[in-house]
Design an enzyme around this catalytic site. Structure first.
Site, PDB file in Angstrom:
ATOM      1  N   GLY A  35       0.800  -1.212   0.000  1.00 55.51           N
ATOM      2  CA  GLY A  35       0.000   0.000   0.000  1.00 55.51           C
ATOM      3  C   GLY A  35       0.834   1.263   0.000  1.00 55.51           C
ATOM      4  O   GLY A  35       0.660   2.141  -0.848  1.00 55.51           O
ATOM      5  N   SER A  63      -7.231  -9.029  -2.202  1.00 57.86           N
ATOM      6  CA  SER A  63      -7.491  -8.187  -1.032  1.00 57.86           C
ATOM      7  C   SER A  63      -6.534  -7.004  -0.948  1.00 57.86           C
ATOM      8  O   SER A  63      -6.757  -6.085  -0.156  1.00 57.86           O
ATOM      9  CB  SER A  63      -7.388  -9.023   0.251  1.00 57.86           C
ATOM     10  OG  SER A  63      -6.070  -9.541   0.405  1.00 57.86           O
ATOM     11  N   LEU A  65      -5.912  -4.947  -3.538  1.00 58.00           N
ATOM     12  CA  LEU A  65      -6.150  -3.970  -4.597  1.00 58.00           C
ATOM     13  C   LEU A  65      -6.896  -2.711  -4.154  1.00 58.00           C
ATOM     14  O   LEU A  65      -6.816  -1.686  -4.829  1.00 58.00           O
ATOM     15  CB  LEU A  65      -6.898  -4.631  -5.758  1.00 58.00           C
ATOM     16  CG  LEU A  65      -6.161  -5.810  -6.425  1.00 58.00           C
ATOM     17  CD1 LEU A  65      -6.971  -6.343  -7.587  1.00 58.00           C
ATOM     18  CD2 LEU A  65      -4.765  -5.410  -6.873  1.00 58.00           C
ATOM     19  N   CYS A 179      -2.422  -4.303   9.595  1.00 58.43           N
ATOM     20  CA  CYS A 179      -3.530  -4.046   8.663  1.00 58.43           C
ATOM     21  C   CYS A 179      -4.383  -5.288   8.461  1.00 58.43           C
ATOM     22  O   CYS A 179      -5.593  -5.193   8.258  1.00 58.43           O
ATOM     23  CB  CYS A 179      -2.973  -3.576   7.317  1.00 58.43           C
ATOM     24  SG  CYS A 179      -2.216  -1.941   7.376  1.00 58.43           S
TER      25      CYS A 179
END
Length: 319
Positions: A35, A63, A65, A179
């Site tokens: 990210g 997951s 994207l 995350c």
């Protein structure tokens, strides 16, 4: 050098032709192409940074994207470092990009940091952050590190003459999550990644005031941006758990895999002993035995190693 490509930033008096030449000569190590990296990498390549080494062992999953906008559905299953390198070469052929599909361990950290003018920690792994900080502090190489969870995060400039990450965060705060467990919003990740890129370019250009020794926190839930300087922060006298790579394990080490078989069908290293985090307190190693804890991000491993050290055992974290 394609002057028209960089014309809009070269207009700035603090950059100009001399600053652009500094960027073209810069070598930047970016650890993590997820990210944060999806924002950091295009901004650095677009600005004309001459050489980027992109390190990430992971492959692209669906997951990812919603926040890792460097990738497309057609990239699923491919290594992030390689896909990112292809995208960056397409964005700016002036930028030499070297992908490294590998985990960052302390040995690799020391070797790659020694070849870099600046390091960016864009990995979602606490063990990686401390390994990079240790290597950058020893080599006096600037480190720009960020962390984001939910709708908030922080970014700071460490080492390179400023205090290290350990000086500001000697211990992980209780209740900290990753995350994967706590969730995250894509725009928050992009904001922190953009700040990392701006800090990195400022350091490479020698702009004042320097972001080295500065920590900024961005809370997009309360719409607050705060920060403080930590130029005088002392390095901790006790550095915390030792970080070791798989090739640095010794015969007296017992690797403790903290992930269950659902999370990690294959343990971190062959022969690792699976133990749940809650059962670590009951471990009773021999005096000469060292417990080396492993997990996905280093968070659980760090806490388990801290607990073992507090009980008088030898302990380390597998990076």
């Amino acid at each position: 050098m394609a002057m028209t490509r960089y014309a809009r930033q070269m207009i700035l008096p603090e950059i100009g032709a001399a600053g652009q030449s500094r960027l073209a000569a810069a070598r930047v190590l970016v650890v993590g192409a997820g990210g944060l990296g999806s924002t950091v990498l295009p901004l650095l390549a677009g600005a004309g940074v001459g050489a980027l080494r992109v390190v990430d062992h992971d492959v692209i999953e669906e997951s990812n994207l919603h926040r890792q906008t460097l990738y497309r559905m057609s990239d699923l299953g491919r290594p992030k470092a390689e896909v990112a390198a292809d995208a960056l070469r397409g964005l700016n052929p002036d930028c030499a990009v070297t992908p490294e599909v590998a985990r960052l361990d302390p040995a690799r950290a020391r070797a790659w940091v020694a070849e870099a003018d600046l390091v960016i920690d864009a990995a979602d792994a606490f063990a990686v952050t401390y390994a990079l900080s240790d290597a950058c502090l020893a080599a006096r190489v600037p480190l720009i590190a960020a962390s984001v969870l939910g709708r908030a995060g922080h970014v700071g400039g460490f080492c390179g003459g400023a205090p290290s990450y350990r000086a500001v965060f000697p211990d992980l705060p209780p209740g900290l999550q990753s995350c994967a467990t706590g969730g995250v919003m894509g725009p928050a990740v992009a904001v922190l990644g953009a700040l990392q890129a701006q800090m990195a370019l400022s350091v490479l250009l020698g702009l004042a005031p320097s972001p080295l020794g500065l920590l900024s926190r961005v809370d997009l839930a309360s719409w607050q941006v705060t920060g403080f300087r930590f130029d005088g922060a002392p390095e901790p006298s006790v550095a915390g758990p030792v970080l070791v790579g798989a090739d640095e394990l010794s015969p007296g080490d017992t690797v403790i895999e903290l992930r269950d078989v659902v999370e990690a069908p294959e343990p971190a290293v062959p022969g690792a002993r699976r133990v749940s985090p809650g059962a670590c307190a009951s471990l009773a190693p021999a005096p000469e035995e060292r417990l080396v804890f492993a997990c996905a991000t280093g968070l659980r491993a760090w806490r388990a190693a801290q607990g073992a050290l507090a009980r008088g055992h030898r302990a380390a974290v597998l990076a």
